[in-house]
Enzyme design. Structure first.
Site, mmCIF file in Angstrom:
data_model
loop_
_atom_site.group_PDB
_atom_site.id
_atom_site.type_symbol
_atom_site.label_atom_id
_atom_site.label_comp_id
_atom_site.label_asym_id
_atom_site.label_seq_id
_atom_site.Cartn_x
_atom_site.Cartn_y
_atom_site.Cartn_z
ATOM 1 N N ASP A 82 4.992 -7.814 -0.911
ATOM 2 C CA ASP A 82 5.048 -7.564 0.530
ATOM 3 C C ASP A 82 5.063 -8.909 1.267
ATOM 4 O O ASP A 82 4.250 -9.794 0.968
ATOM 5 C CB ASP A 82 3.802 -6.740 0.908
ATOM 6 C CG ASP A 82 3.845 -6.218 2.329
ATOM 7 O OD1 ASP A 82 4.948 -5.983 2.837
ATOM 8 O OD2 ASP A 82 2.759 -6.033 2.916
ATOM 9 N N HIS A 83 5.949 -9.070 2.212
ATOM 10 C CA HIS A 83 6.025 -10.270 3.066
ATOM 11 C C HIS A 83 6.048 -11.599 2.306
ATOM 12 O O HIS A 83 5.203 -12.480 2.567
ATOM 13 C CB HIS A 83 4.876 -10.288 4.084
ATOM 14 C CG HIS A 83 4.973 -9.205 5.106
ATOM 15 N ND1 HIS A 83 5.868 -9.232 6.159
ATOM 16 C CD2 HIS A 83 4.309 -8.034 5.225
ATOM 17 C CE1 HIS A 83 5.744 -8.135 6.882
ATOM 18 N NE2 HIS A 83 4.815 -7.385 6.333
ATOM 19 N N ASP A 104 10.677 -12.127 3.933
ATOM 20 C CA ASP A 104 10.496 -11.924 5.368
ATOM 21 C C ASP A 104 10.833 -13.214 6.101
ATOM 22 O O ASP A 104 10.001 -14.107 6.236
ATOM 23 C CB ASP A 104 9.043 -11.496 5.639
ATOM 24 C CG ASP A 104 8.747 -11.390 7.126
ATOM 25 O OD1 ASP A 104 9.660 -11.617 7.943
ATOM 26 O OD2 ASP A 104 7.586 -11.076 7.466
ATOM 27 N N ALA A 211 2.579 1.080 9.601
ATOM 28 C CA ALA A 211 2.609 2.541 9.780
ATOM 29 C C ALA A 211 1.241 3.206 9.730
ATOM 30 O O ALA A 211 1.152 4.432 9.763
ATOM 31 C CB ALA A 211 3.518 3.167 8.731
ATOM 32 N N ASP A 233 -1.420 -0.735 5.160
ATOM 33 C CA ASP A 233 -2.461 -1.646 4.702
ATOM 34 C C ASP A 233 -3.771 -1.380 5.449
ATOM 35 O O ASP A 233 -4.809 -1.097 4.849
ATOM 36 C CB ASP A 233 -2.007 -3.100 4.913
ATOM 37 C CG ASP A 233 -2.940 -4.089 4.236
ATOM 38 O OD1 ASP A 233 -3.871 -3.646 3.524
ATOM 39 O OD2 ASP A 233 -2.771 -5.308 4.413
HETATM 40 P P1 13P Z 1 -0.571 -1.799 8.709
HETATM 41 O O1 13P Z 1 -1.533 -2.932 8.449
HETATM 42 O O2 13P Z 1 -0.377 -1.536 10.146
HETATM 43 O O3 13P Z 1 -0.933 -0.626 7.904
HETATM 44 O O4 13P Z 1 0.850 -2.328 8.170
HETATM 45 C C1 13P Z 1 0.996 -2.630 6.826
HETATM 46 C C2 13P Z 1 2.247 -3.369 6.541
HETATM 47 O O5 13P Z 1 3.218 -3.338 7.274
HETATM 48 C C3 13P Z 1 2.263 -4.145 5.301
HETATM 49 O O6 13P Z 1 3.471 -4.818 5.139
HETATM 50 O O1 G3H Z 2 1.553 -6.885 6.544
HETATM 51 C C1 G3H Z 2 0.889 -7.399 5.663
HETATM 52 C C2 G3H Z 2 -0.533 -7.345 5.490
HETATM 53 O O2 G3H Z 2 -1.159 -6.419 6.315
HETATM 54 C C3 G3H Z 2 -1.161 -8.716 5.554
HETATM 55 O O3 G3H Z 2 -1.704 -8.864 4.326
HETATM 56 O O4 G3H Z 2 -3.751 -10.285 4.493
HETATM 57 O O5 G3H Z 2 -2.680 -9.694 2.306
HETATM 58 O O6 G3H Z 2 -1.571 -11.347 3.806
HETATM 59 P P1 G3H Z 2 -2.484 -10.158 3.735
HETATM 60 ZN ZN ZN Z 3 4.326 -5.524 7.015
#
Ligand code: 13P
Ligand code: G3H
Ligand code: ZN
Length: 283
Positions: A82-83, A104, A211, A233
């Site tokens: 993710d990201h 990203d 979301a 998350d």
């Molecule tokens: P939230 O923290 O709003 O649930 O988003 C999660 C997210 O987009 C992780 O990439």
């Molecule tokens: O969108 C991404 C997460 O909510 C941020 O995550 O604290 O693991 O970098 P991180």
């Molecule tokens: Zn995100």
């Protein structure tokens, strides 16, 4: 390509439904996500960021893969970065066993976003790994000013098509008024924009970040107009941390076995993940 994440996304697209993509940073959350998916026999995506890769001293890869193998026999689960922000993050994630990566570069100019996404696609595809890009910005509290001009930061449908066509990326994270965590979202998502993006990219799974606070009719409408995965998350973090705070703040708390606290948190996360997996089926 054999990427499980991409298979899951393509199937969701074909069935006009969606899946949850849940962040993990430790063992109990990982197990809660895998067990929820396994008990429901419904697919999901489990994902970690580069900060989790660092936090776990790079053991998150083995942890997630072995839990999927042992506890996820009756389901299908993809493992996604993710990201990711740098090529270095991508290389590391693939080495750790992720079958899909996000690059990203949403804060960069379109041309630079296309350039780096293209490089990542070349590297990942030659290793059978899928790639998600982001276009448009999905704000975070603390990163953006609060009086945001949504028109400026949401995804432009023509630019989205250009990015996908020029890079060959497999999935796209978009901005239609959504925001991460506790940032206040646009009062009503830009549904027409989502429809336009989906019309231009009918074969590309669309991902909605931020979301956690999406539910009910809003989720159903997003799926109908083309969203195939919802990133979660914050709600997982809240379920985990509030369970721990509740148990450990009890004045008479005499627990000295960490498992007695963590198993409660694991159970609470599992409940949240199950509820989201079912909600994202859109039924
Ligand atoms: P939230 O923290 O709003 O649930 O988003 C999660 C997210 O987009 C992780 O990439
Ligand atoms: O969108 C991404 C997460 O909510 C941020 O995550 O604290 O693991 O970098 P991180
Ligand atoms: Zn995100």
């Amino acid at each position: 390509m054999k990427s499980k994440t991409l298979e899951i996304l393509k199937k969701a697209m074909k069935n006009k439904t969606a899946v949850g993509a849940f962040n993990t940073s430790n063992m109990e959350v990982t197990q809660a996500i895998v067990m929820a998916s396994n008990e429901l026999k419904k697919p999901c995506i489990i994902q970690s960021t580069s900060s989790t890769v660092e936090y776990t001293f790079e053991t998150i890869g083995d942890l997630v893969c072995s839990n999927i193998e042992k506890l996820g026999k009756d389901t299908k689960i993809g493992f996604h970065l993710d990201h990711g922000h740098r090529l270095h993050d991508i290389v590391k994630a693939i080495d750790l066993g992720m079958d899909s990566v996000m690059i990203d570069a949403s804060r960069a100019l379109l041309k630079d976003n296309i350039d780096i996404t293209k490089k990542v696609v070349e590297y990942a595809h030659s290793r059978g790994v899928a790639v998600q890009a982001e276009l448009g910005k999905v704000p975070y509290l603390g990163k953006e000013k609060l009086d945001i001009n949504w028109e400026e930061i949401m995804t432009d449908p023509d630019e989205a098509k250009r990015l996908v066509d020029e890079t060959g990326v497999d999935a796209l994270a978009i901005g239609i008024g959504n925001a991460h965590g506790f940032f206040r979202e646009k009062s009503e998502p830009d549904w027409a924009r989502l429809e336009a993006i989906n019309a231009k990219l009918p074969d590309t799974p669309l991902i909605l970040h931020g979301a956690s606070d999406w539910e009910g009719e809003k989720v159903k409408k997003a799926i109908k107009l083309g969203i195939n995965a919802f990133n979660i998350d914050t709600d997982v973090r809240i379920a985990f941390c509030s369970a721990i705070c509740k148990v450990s703040s009890d004045k008479h708390c005499e627990v000295t076995d960490p498992r007695k606290i963590l198993e409660i948190a694991r159970e609470d996360v599992k409940k949240v993940v199950k509820q989201k997996i079912e909600m994202f089926l859109g039924k």
